[in-house]
Design a protein around this motif. Structure first.
Motif, PDB file in Angstrom:
ATOM      1  N   THR A   1       0.835  -1.192   0.000  1.00  0.00           N
ATOM      2  CA  THR A   1       0.000   0.000   0.000  1.00  0.00           C
ATOM      3  C   THR A   1       0.874   1.247   0.000  1.00  0.00           C
ATOM      4  O   THR A   1       1.859   1.322   0.752  1.00  0.00           O
ATOM      5  CB  THR A   1      -0.908   0.029   1.261  1.00  0.00           C
ATOM      6  N   VAL A   2       0.507   2.218  -0.851  1.00  0.00           N
ATOM      7  CA  VAL A   2       1.114   3.547  -0.832  1.00  0.00           C
ATOM      8  C   VAL A   2      -0.024   4.560  -0.835  1.00  0.00           C
ATOM      9  O   VAL A   2      -1.121   4.267  -1.322  1.00  0.00           O
ATOM     10  CB  VAL A   2       2.067   3.786  -2.029  1.00  0.00           C
ATOM     11  N   GLU A   3       0.231   5.746  -0.278  1.00  0.00           N
ATOM     12  CA  GLU A   3      -0.815   6.762  -0.304  1.00  0.00           C
ATOM     13  C   GLU A   3      -0.230   8.152  -0.170  1.00  0.00           C
ATOM     14  O   GLU A   3       0.905   8.322   0.278  1.00  0.00           O
ATOM     15  CB  GLU A   3      -1.873   6.508   0.775  1.00  0.00           C
ATOM     16  N   THR A   4      -1.038   9.123  -0.574  1.00  0.00           N
ATOM     17  CA  THR A   4      -0.668  10.524  -0.445  1.00  0.00           C
ATOM     18  C   THR A   4      -1.942  11.327  -0.253  1.00  0.00           C
ATOM     19  O   THR A   4      -3.042  10.825  -0.499  1.00  0.00           O
ATOM     20  CB  THR A   4       0.102  11.004  -1.698  1.00  0.00           C
ATOM     21  N   ILE A   5      -1.798  12.561   0.183  1.00  0.00           N
ATOM     22  CA  ILE A   5      -2.932  13.484   0.266  1.00  0.00           C
ATOM     23  C   ILE A   5      -2.697  14.573  -0.767  1.00  0.00           C
ATOM     24  O   ILE A   5      -1.619  15.184  -0.809  1.00  0.00           O
ATOM     25  CB  ILE A   5      -3.074  14.099   1.673  1.00  0.00           C
ATOM     26  N   VAL A   6      -3.703  14.799  -1.607  1.00  0.00           N
ATOM     27  CA  VAL A   6      -3.617  15.811  -2.650  1.00  0.00           C
ATOM     28  C   VAL A   6      -4.546  16.964  -2.276  1.00  0.00           C
ATOM     29  O   VAL A   6      -5.751  16.768  -2.141  1.00  0.00           O
ATOM     30  CB  VAL A   6      -4.006  15.247  -4.030  1.00  0.00           C
ATOM     31  N   ALA A   7      -3.981  18.147  -2.115  1.00  0.00           N
ATOM     32  CA  ALA A   7      -4.754  19.326  -1.715  1.00  0.00           C
ATOM     33  C   ALA A   7      -5.446  19.921  -2.938  1.00  0.00           C
ATOM     34  O   ALA A   7      -5.016  20.938  -3.495  1.00  0.00           O
ATOM     35  CB  ALA A   7      -3.845  20.347  -1.039  1.00  0.00           C
ATOM     36  N   ALA A   8      -6.518  19.261  -3.374  1.00  0.00           N
ATOM     37  CA  ALA A   8      -7.294  19.703  -4.537  1.00  0.00           C
ATOM     38  C   ALA A   8      -8.649  18.999  -4.470  1.00  0.00           C
ATOM     39  O   ALA A   8      -8.785  17.970  -3.805  1.00  0.00           O
ATOM     40  CB  ALA A   8      -6.576  19.348  -5.837  1.00  0.00           C
TER      41      ALA A   8
ATOM     42  N   PRO B   1     -12.067  11.929  -0.265  1.00  0.00           N
ATOM     43  CA  PRO B   1     -11.989  13.333   0.136  1.00  0.00           C
ATOM     44  C   PRO B   1     -11.969  13.462   1.659  1.00  0.00           C
ATOM     45  O   PRO B   1     -12.655  12.717   2.373  1.00  0.00           O
ATOM     46  CB  PRO B   1     -13.269  13.950  -0.438  1.00  0.00           C
ATOM     47  N   GLY B   2     -11.157  14.402   2.145  1.00  0.00           N
ATOM     48  CA  GLY B   2     -11.065  14.650   3.576  1.00  0.00           C
ATOM     49  C   GLY B   2     -10.788  16.124   3.824  1.00  0.00           C
ATOM     50  O   GLY B   2     -10.715  16.916   2.880  1.00  0.00           O
ATOM     51  N   PRO B   3     -10.604  16.500   5.082  1.00  0.00           N
ATOM     52  CA  PRO B   3     -10.433  17.913   5.425  1.00  0.00           C
ATOM     53  C   PRO B   3      -9.166  18.548   4.840  1.00  0.00           C
ATOM     54  O   PRO B   3      -9.136  19.753   4.605  1.00  0.00           O
ATOM     55  CB  PRO B   3     -10.396  17.918   6.956  1.00  0.00           C
ATOM     56  N   LYS B   4      -8.118  17.770   4.597  1.00  0.00           N
ATOM     57  CA  LYS B   4      -6.866  18.321   4.070  1.00  0.00           C
ATOM     58  C   LYS B   4      -6.694  18.084   2.580  1.00  0.00           C
ATOM     59  O   LYS B   4      -5.688  18.464   1.998  1.00  0.00           O
ATOM     60  CB  LYS B   4      -5.676  17.731   4.826  1.00  0.00           C
ATOM     61  N   GLY B   5      -7.663  17.414   1.961  1.00  0.00           N
ATOM     62  CA  GLY B   5      -7.567  17.094   0.541  1.00  0.00           C
ATOM     63  C   GLY B   5      -8.042  15.680   0.289  1.00  0.00           C
ATOM     64  O   GLY B   5      -8.705  15.072   1.126  1.00  0.00           O
ATOM     65  N   VAL B   6      -7.672  15.160  -0.852  1.00  0.00           N
ATOM     66  CA  VAL B   6      -8.098  13.816  -1.249  1.00  0.00           C
ATOM     67  C   VAL B   6      -6.982  12.820  -0.918  1.00  0.00           C
ATOM     68  O   VAL B   6      -5.846  12.985  -1.374  1.00  0.00           O
ATOM     69  CB  VAL B   6      -8.425  13.765  -2.757  1.00  0.00           C
ATOM     70  N   VAL B   7      -7.323  11.819  -0.118  1.00  0.00           N
ATOM     71  CA  VAL B   7      -6.379  10.734   0.146  1.00  0.00           C
ATOM     72  C   VAL B   7      -6.456   9.789  -1.053  1.00  0.00           C
ATOM     73  O   VAL B   7      -7.513   9.245  -1.354  1.00  0.00           O
ATOM     74  CB  VAL B   7      -6.711   9.980   1.445  1.00  0.00           C
ATOM     75  N   VAL B   8      -5.331   9.643  -1.753  1.00  0.00           N
ATOM     76  CA  VAL B   8      -5.240   8.704  -2.864  1.00  0.00           C
ATOM     77  C   VAL B   8      -4.419   7.528  -2.360  1.00  0.00           C
ATOM     78  O   VAL B   8      -3.258   7.688  -1.954  1.00  0.00           O
ATOM     79  CB  VAL B   8      -4.580   9.341  -4.104  1.00  0.00           C
ATOM     80  N   ARG B   9      -5.029   6.347  -2.355  1.00  0.00           N
ATOM     81  CA  ARG B   9      -4.378   5.139  -1.842  1.00  0.00           C
ATOM     82  C   ARG B   9      -4.325   4.107  -2.960  1.00  0.00           C
ATOM     83  O   ARG B   9      -5.327   3.842  -3.616  1.00  0.00           O
ATOM     84  CB  ARG B   9      -5.157   4.591  -0.653  1.00  0.00           C
TER      85      ARG B   9
END
Length: 137
Positions: free
Chosen positions: A4-11, A94-102
């Motif tokens: 698993t890898v993930e990031t948060i994208v502020a968009a 989608p979350g408060p800081k952006g979209v979590v892409v996992r």
């Protein structure tokens, strides 16, 4: 084994989804390091549709096609695909800081788990930078 890898994208999720699934965007972000690039990408975004990205070393010394077939599409939420005998799922939350892409994918046996996780994470981080830079412009 699954990795698993993930990031948060502020968009917004629609912008994140579009950048993940549009060939013109994919060729701009789909590289694990500065000495590699994607020269061509195709996307037929539907269940049963095919995708392909041509990834090459910038010095021309090597390259490969990352290709497969979409097995499930839920717009703005989930993409599942098969590539060879392996599978992967990409979720957009989608979350408060952006979209979590996992991204969760089947490991292969040629490279170590750490190499695979590091490479896929680097590509995902490049994706996040691309989307956030696009949003800012």
């Amino acid at each position: 084994m699954r990795i698993t890898v993930e990031t948060i994208v502020a968009a917004p999720v629609d912008q994140v989804w579009r950048a993940y699934t549009t060939p013109a965007d994919i060729v701009r972000w789909n590289a694990a390091s500065d000495d590699w690039h994607t020269t061509k990408a195709t996307v037929d975004l539907r269940e049963g549709g095919a995708f392909s990205s041509r990834m090459e070393a910038k010095d021309g010394s090597m390259g490969f096609d990352f290709a497969g077939t979409y097995t499930k599409i839920a717009e703005h939420e989930r993409i599942e695909y098969a590539f060879g005998d392996r599978r992967a799922e990409v979720t957009f939350q989608p979350g408060p800081k952006g979209v979590v892409v996992r991204v969760v994918f089947d490991a292969e046996s040629t490279h170590s788990v750490e190499q695979q996780q590091g490479g896929w994470q680097a590509i995902l981080d490049s994706f996040a930078r691309h989307v956030e830079a696009k949003k800012a412009s």
